[in-house]
Design a protein around this motif. Sequence first.
Motif, short mmCIF file in Angstrom:
data_model
loop_
_atom_site.label_atom_id
_atom_site.label_comp_id
_atom_site.label_asym_id
_atom_site.label_seq_id
_atom_site.Cartn_x
_atom_site.Cartn_y
_atom_site.Cartn_z
N LYS A 417 0.81 -1.22 0.00
CA LYS A 417 0.00 0.00 0.00
C LYS A 417 0.84 1.27 0.00
N CYS A 418 2.08 1.20 0.50
CA CYS A 418 2.94 2.39 0.49
C CYS A 418 3.46 2.72 -0.91
N LEU A 419 3.29 1.80 -1.85
CA LEU A 419 3.82 1.99 -3.20
C LEU A 419 2.75 2.05 -4.29
N LEU A 420 1.57 1.51 -4.02
CA LEU A 420 0.53 1.44 -5.04
C LEU A 420 -0.55 2.50 -4.85
N PRO A 421 -1.26 2.85 -5.94
CA PRO A 421 -2.42 3.75 -5.79
C PRO A 421 -3.57 2.99 -5.14
N GLN A 422 -4.70 3.66 -4.93
CA GLN A 422 -5.87 3.02 -4.35
C GLN A 422 -6.31 1.82 -5.19
#
Length: 488
Positions: A417-422
């Motif tokens: 989640k720290c690297l991907l969009p929603q």
Amino acid sequence: MAKITAVIDIGSNSARMAVFKKTSRFGFYLLREEKSKVRISEGAYENGGNLQDFAIERAINALREFLLIAKSLKVRKILAVATSAVRDAPNRSEFLSRVRRELGINIKVIDGDKEAFFGGVAAANLLYEKNGVTIDIGGGSTELALIKRKNIEKTISLKLGTVRLKELYFDKGDIEGAKKHIQKEIKRLDGEFKQNKVFGIGGTIRALSQVIMKKIEYPLDILHGFTYDVKDHYKFLKSIVKMKDDELLKIGVKPERLDVIRPGVLIFTELLDFLGAKQVITSGVGVREGVFLSDLLRHDNHKFPENFNPSVRTIIDVYQIDTKLSSYETKIALELFDLLKDDFKLDDKYKLHLTYAIKLSRAGELIDFYEAHKHTDYILLNSLHYGFRHCDRLLMSKIIRYYKRKKIKKREIEKYKCLLPQKDIIEKLCNIFWVAKLININLSMPEVNISKKGRQITIEGENLYLAKERSKSRELFFELNISEKGKK
């Protein structure tokens, strides 16, 4: 047959050999890498810089076996360079003559500016950022290269190395003396080197990045391109200088680096202070890649063509991807994207991810057609080494992994989640990707007209029977109407 080149780099701390195999004019990959901790500088700084017999012997033995590996791999060209410890040694000619006589290797001793240049060539071509300054901390010296718009504007070599400071100061417990030595040498830098972004090259900086990755539980085990803000980790880095061996091991420092990590960190933090750096981009490439690229790009001003990515080219070459099919599908995807971006609230930056995801989407078919999406996910995440941020690599790979689904399970991407969009953004990109692949399901690249009315997309053309049939099995975020010309 593709040309295979070996690059040997004899540094103050280690001797390394990297073997590169070309796949096309500019495509290449790392075939093999070997390292030997020869410590050719051991004892030199306390003996007028002279290379010691036991260190020379270690280097000869390592190089002899490097040659056996090169021969087995059918290497056609060997480029060998030596850096700080050898260039500073009054008896370097004896060492070079012996290597030439016994092994047939002609070692080129490069000066500090050339060493900095090679590191700069590697960073400028193989990292995602175009502007910054390289810091390459070695055993005997530290090199910096100022990079603007991927051009190397200025280089400098400082007499600051981990082994040098270890023997002159740290072995005597004189950390303050080491600090004064560093600050005096850093004064040779002019203001142009002060940059927000630092490209970290060399074993010390890579080791520190690995420690930080462990500390923050970073979700990817990929070092090249790992980026962190200086302010978030500055105090931690400073604390390493005074840590004991057991503390260093606990935070993840490898045993073979225990004796040089402290002087390396002191050099690094003092440089970060002087440069006013705000961000560190870890480079998994350095002098060896720079030597290889300087040879590969010698007729191209040491730069790849504009908008060329060597990792993309290599994947296309190795996995025999049909670029005509991917170009067609990319065109469809981008046309859909432009029609839907306002409704989906999609930023134009995602066009890059769609483009490369489609361009490389067939790589996994060479391994297993039925599970191609899973294999391509792995290939992209682990083979797109150069020119992309970690977040870019990850998003492209996950579009391919999940494009056949309407919904992605939260647990499947939670750790990233720290690297991907929603999640909904990824799902919408997957929808567009799926339709682009669907339209070309028969591989005929049909001529189609794409239009939008409200939330409905209509695609009209010939030879769309399979696409129309398959479209009924999938629920999308938008309405899809596929119509064959002349048929009801």
